[in-house]
Motif scaffolding. Structure first.
Motif, PDB file in Angstrom:
ATOM      1  N   ALA A   1     -15.949 -32.313  44.657  1.00  0.00           N
ATOM      2  CA  ALA A   1     -14.747 -32.290  45.498  1.00  0.00           C
ATOM      3  C   ALA A   1     -13.856 -31.100  45.159  1.00  0.00           C
ATOM      4  O   ALA A   1     -13.319 -30.438  46.055  1.00  0.00           O
ATOM      5  CB  ALA A   1     -13.974 -33.594  45.332  1.00  0.00           C
ATOM      6  N   CYS A   2     -13.709 -30.803  43.894  1.00  0.00           N
ATOM      7  CA  CYS A   2     -12.900 -29.661  43.478  1.00  0.00           C
ATOM      8  C   CYS A   2     -13.507 -28.366  43.992  1.00  0.00           C
ATOM      9  O   CYS A   2     -12.807 -27.515  44.553  1.00  0.00           O
ATOM     10  CB  CYS A   2     -12.769 -29.622  41.962  1.00  0.00           C
ATOM     11  N   ALA A   3     -14.792 -28.207  43.800  1.00  0.00           N
ATOM     12  CA  ALA A   3     -15.474 -26.989  44.255  1.00  0.00           C
ATOM     13  C   ALA A   3     -15.263 -26.797  45.757  1.00  0.00           C
ATOM     14  O   ALA A   3     -14.930 -25.692  46.207  1.00  0.00           O
ATOM     15  CB  ALA A   3     -16.957 -27.058  43.906  1.00  0.00           C
ATOM     16  N   ALA A   4     -15.442 -27.859  46.519  1.00  0.00           N
ATOM     17  CA  ALA A   4     -15.259 -27.764  47.969  1.00  0.00           C
ATOM     18  C   ALA A   4     -13.817 -27.397  48.306  1.00  0.00           C
ATOM     19  O   ALA A   4     -13.566 -26.574  49.189  1.00  0.00           O
ATOM     20  CB  ALA A   4     -15.652 -29.078  48.630  1.00  0.00           C
ATOM     21  N   ALA A   5     -12.872 -27.996  47.605  1.00  0.00           N
ATOM     22  CA  ALA A   5     -11.455 -27.764  47.897  1.00  0.00           C
ATOM     23  C   ALA A   5     -11.024 -26.330  47.598  1.00  0.00           C
ATOM     24  O   ALA A   5     -10.174 -25.786  48.295  1.00  0.00           O
ATOM     25  CB  ALA A   5     -10.594 -28.736  47.102  1.00  0.00           C
ATOM     26  N   ILE A   6     -11.621 -25.722  46.579  1.00  0.00           N
ATOM     27  CA  ILE A   6     -11.203 -24.365  46.224  1.00  0.00           C
ATOM     28  C   ILE A   6     -12.186 -23.298  46.707  1.00  0.00           C
ATOM     29  O   ILE A   6     -12.008 -22.119  46.427  1.00  0.00           O
ATOM     30  CB  ILE A   6     -10.894 -24.225  44.720  1.00  0.00           C
ATOM     31  N   GLY A   7     -13.209 -23.729  47.434  1.00  0.00           N
ATOM     32  CA  GLY A   7     -14.099 -22.788  48.107  1.00  0.00           C
ATOM     33  C   GLY A   7     -15.157 -22.122  47.260  1.00  0.00           C
ATOM     34  O   GLY A   7     -15.513 -20.967  47.491  1.00  0.00           O
ATOM     35  N   VAL A   8     -15.671 -22.866  46.275  1.00  0.00           N
ATOM     36  CA  VAL A   8     -16.773 -22.351  45.459  1.00  0.00           C
ATOM     37  C   VAL A   8     -17.836 -23.437  45.333  1.00  0.00           C
ATOM     38  O   VAL A   8     -17.624 -24.564  45.768  1.00  0.00           O
ATOM     39  CB  VAL A   8     -16.295 -21.912  44.053  1.00  0.00           C
ATOM     40  N   THR A   9     -18.942 -23.106  44.716  1.00  0.00           N
ATOM     41  CA  THR A   9     -19.976 -24.109  44.475  1.00  0.00           C
ATOM     42  C   THR A   9     -19.701 -24.805  43.142  1.00  0.00           C
ATOM     43  O   THR A   9     -19.050 -24.228  42.258  1.00  0.00           O
ATOM     44  CB  THR A   9     -21.377 -23.471  44.406  1.00  0.00           C
ATOM     45  N   PRO A  10     -20.211 -26.017  42.990  1.00  0.00           N
ATOM     46  CA  PRO A  10     -20.084 -26.676  41.690  1.00  0.00           C
ATOM     47  C   PRO A  10     -20.720 -25.841  40.567  1.00  0.00           C
ATOM     48  O   PRO A  10     -20.186 -25.777  39.460  1.00  0.00           O
ATOM     49  CB  PRO A  10     -20.824 -28.003  41.879  1.00  0.00           C
TER      50      PRO A  10
END
Length: 90
Positions: free
Chosen positions: A68-77
């Motif tokens: 969820a964090c990765a998606a929210a900040i526009g990067v991959t996990p």
């Protein structure tokens, strides 16, 4: 890590992840409980690679938050994991 990454880029990305983590009170409480960091520690050491790495390790420990964090900040996990590794190596 990407060749063009600088320490500033890595820290900025980790800071974005920390802000995302702290935006939700229950998640923020979990971060504090699991890392042993106090709110005062977070404020005083906000740019410390150890603190930023601990935040990313916290996210890695709960995959739904990492994703969820990765998606929210526009990067991959995977990118967040690579940033944590770079911070730990610093």
């Amino acid at each position: 890590m990407r060749e063009a990454d600088t320490n500033t880029d890595i820290q900025a990305l980790a800071l974005h992840a920390l802000v995302w983590t702290l935006e939700e009170p229950r998640r923020a409480e979990r971060l504090i409980a699991l890392t042993g960091l106090s709110p005062e520690d977070l404020r005083a050491r906000i740019g410390d690679p150890v603190v930023l790495g601990a935040c990313l390790a916290f996210l890695e420990g709960h995959e739904p938050d990492l994703i969820a964090c990765a998606a929210a900040i526009g990067v991959t996990p995977e990118r967040l994991v690579a940033v944590r590794r770079a911070l730990e190596a610093a």
